[in-house]
Design a protein around this motif. Structure first.
Motif, PDB file in Angstrom:
ATOM      1  N   GLU A 114      -2.994  -0.630 -10.333  1.00 52.41           N
ATOM      2  CA  GLU A 114      -2.170  -0.074  -9.244  1.00 52.41           C
ATOM      3  C   GLU A 114      -1.814  -1.155  -8.228  1.00 52.41           C
ATOM      4  N   MET A 115      -2.803  -2.004  -7.919  1.00 51.64           N
ATOM      5  CA  MET A 115      -2.527  -3.076  -6.950  1.00 51.64           C
ATOM      6  C   MET A 115      -1.468  -4.029  -7.502  1.00 51.64           C
ATOM      7  N   ALA A 174       0.836  -1.214   0.000  1.00 51.26           N
ATOM      8  CA  ALA A 174       0.000   0.000   0.000  1.00 51.26           C
ATOM      9  C   ALA A 174       0.869   1.262   0.000  1.00 51.26           C
ATOM     10  N   LEU A 175       1.987   1.193   0.750  1.00 57.29           N
ATOM     11  CA  LEU A 175       2.909   2.337   0.772  1.00 57.29           C
ATOM     12  C   LEU A 175       3.473   2.606  -0.619  1.00 57.29           C
ATOM     13  N   ASP A 176       3.682   1.529  -1.353  1.00 59.70           N
ATOM     14  CA  ASP A 176       4.189   1.670  -2.720  1.00 59.70           C
ATOM     15  C   ASP A 176       3.202   2.480  -3.577  1.00 59.70           C
ATOM     16  N   VAL A 227      -3.741 -12.622  -6.307  1.00 59.14           N
ATOM     17  CA  VAL A 227      -3.881 -11.788  -5.107  1.00 59.14           C
ATOM     18  C   VAL A 227      -4.967 -10.736  -5.345  1.00 59.14           C
ATOM     19  N   VAL A 228      -4.918 -10.086  -6.512  1.00 54.39           N
ATOM     20  CA  VAL A 228      -5.926  -9.055  -6.793  1.00 54.39           C
ATOM     21  C   VAL A 228      -7.325  -9.681  -6.839  1.00 54.39           C
ATOM     22  N   LEU A 259       2.146  -4.857  -5.963  1.00 56.51           N
ATOM     23  CA  LEU A 259       2.517  -6.220  -5.544  1.00 56.51           C
ATOM     24  C   LEU A 259       3.918  -6.590  -6.010  1.00 56.51           C
ATOM     25  N   ASP A 260       4.363  -5.938  -7.110  1.00 52.35           N
ATOM     26  CA  ASP A 260       5.743  -6.161  -7.570  1.00 52.35           C
ATOM     27  C   ASP A 260       6.743  -5.898  -6.456  1.00 52.35           C
TER      28      ASP A 260
END
Ligand code: NAD
Ligand code: ZN
Length: 358
Positions: free
Chosen positions: A346-347, A271-273, A310-311, A351-352
């Protein structure tokens, strides 16, 4: 001693269980029965001592021990506790006490919320995660099939009594997982507290009692402020879910083999990313957070999953509202808000930052 005088209920921080009887009597325990619910790891460590301390404050003290582990936080275990309560003729004025971590608190709290349409209960949290987070705020519940916390109720405890010394016996990985939620509290609400944790990280990692007490006090204050402003999570309380949208998805895809606090920290890193890419948080802060995770032995990446999976797993999260994910972001360090515009792309990009290459 930190007594956080509260309109809803008291949170008492102590270095032993010794003051439990006094607190129980203050709340009117005389003439009532008490059932202590605890798990198979905590029972051999603390049950006997707590039972002995409390035996004089109630007309009867019984206990129910269930097998430790998330796989037992379900309706089958709740049913067994109901059976135990019925066998021991518990009525509306008798109490339950949750002695243990968040699993015990959620399970015992849910049983208390539903037995005879609700009886009183006490939280005696013994893990870092439960002392700073899960014992406060009145969320109770159990897992259903593969859905986490799918069945539950809001039911406030009569008292939270945290014995900080109990953290001494906590396995290292559990302490580390608790730190995931602790650091989150700083990130979402209080940069000063966040900096204090970083400055005292060595003492925290060594579990120095006085520092742990301040840590728990600091986190409690934040959790409680947020909860009191919005007890049933209509809006503001959702900021506590920072890191949880992606964290829960990872937790579920990993079949709960990774600890919750670790998944949340990983979700927070992702999320910070997003916050960095949107220009709200400097990149150096995300790096500093990653280093802090490493310092507390929190995994900074996860393998064996695809971004797509994950998404996709975020879509059946409870945090959806009319098909839109309520994603928690920071518009600056120490301040979180609910964002409804985070896209799947964006997610995936974020996640990368936390996924090991296959
Ligand atoms: P937990 O209850 O499983 O405790 C972790 C492990 O430590 C268990 O094996 C337990 O037996 C053991 N243990 C507990 N205290 C100990 C001690 N003092 N010494 C040695 N061992 C000890 O897990 P947890 O991390 O405390 O809580 C996780 C649960 O909390 C999850 O089910 C999660 O969904 C829930 N939770 C609830 C809320 C809420 O608001 N209600 C918030 C966050 C998490
Ligand atoms: Zn959590």
């Amino acid at each position: 001693v930190c007594r956080d005088g509260a309109p809803i209920y008291d949170i008492v921080l102590e270095d032993s269980f010794d003051r439990l009887p006094e607190e129980m009597e203050r709340l009117g325990s005389q003439g009532r029965k008490l059932c202590i619910v605890t798990d198979s790891n905590v029972a051999p460590l603390y049950l006997e001592a707590v039972e002995k301390l409390l035996s004089g404050c109630f007309s009867q003290v019984t206990s129910y021990v269930f097998p430790a582990g998330e796989e037992h936080k379900n309706l089958d275990t709740v049913k067994r506790v109901y059976e135990h309560l019925i066998q021991n003729r518990f009525d509306r004025k008798d109490w339950l006490a949750a002695l243990g971590g968040g699993i015990t608190g959620d399970l015992c709290g849910f049983t208390a919320a539903t037995y005879l349409r609700g009886v009183d209960f006490i939280q005696i949290p013994t893990t870092l995660l439960s002392q700073v987070d899960s014992s406060i705020g009145g969320k109770t519940g159990v897992d259903f099939d593969c859905y986490k916390n799918m069945v539950g109720a809001f039911h406030m405890p009569k008292l939270v009594y945290a014995n900080v010394s109990a953290l001494k016996t906590l396995p290292p990985e559990q302490f580390s997982a608790g730190m995931g939620e602790v650091i989150k509290h700083g990130l979402i609400r209080d940069q000063e507290y966040y900096e204090w944790i970083l400055e005292n990280k060595e003492a925290v990692r060594n579990r120095e009692l006085s520092v742990c007490r301040r840590l728990i006090c600091g986190s409690n204050r934040i959790k409680r402020q947020v909860v009191e402003a919005d007890p049933t999570e209509q809006n503001e309380r959702a900021v506590l879910n920072f890191g949880h949208t992606l964290g829960h998805a990872v937790e579920k895809l990993k079949d709960f083999s990774m600890l919750h606090g670790h998944c949340v920290a990983l979700g927070a890193l992702a999320a910070l990313d997003i916050c960095v890419k949107r220009g709200m948080v400097p990149e150096a802060e995300a790096d500093r957070y990653r280093e802090t995770m490493e310092y507390f032995d929190i995994p900074v990446s996860v393998g064996g999953l695809t971004k797509e999976a994950v998404v996709a797993a975020t879509k059946n999260d409870k945090k959806m509202e009319a098909g839109v994910i309520k994603f928690i972001l920071l518009d600056r360090l120490g301040h979180a808000y609910v964002d409804r515009t985070v896209t799947d792309e964006e997610m995936k990009d974020a996640l990368d930052a936390v996924m090991e290459r296959p």
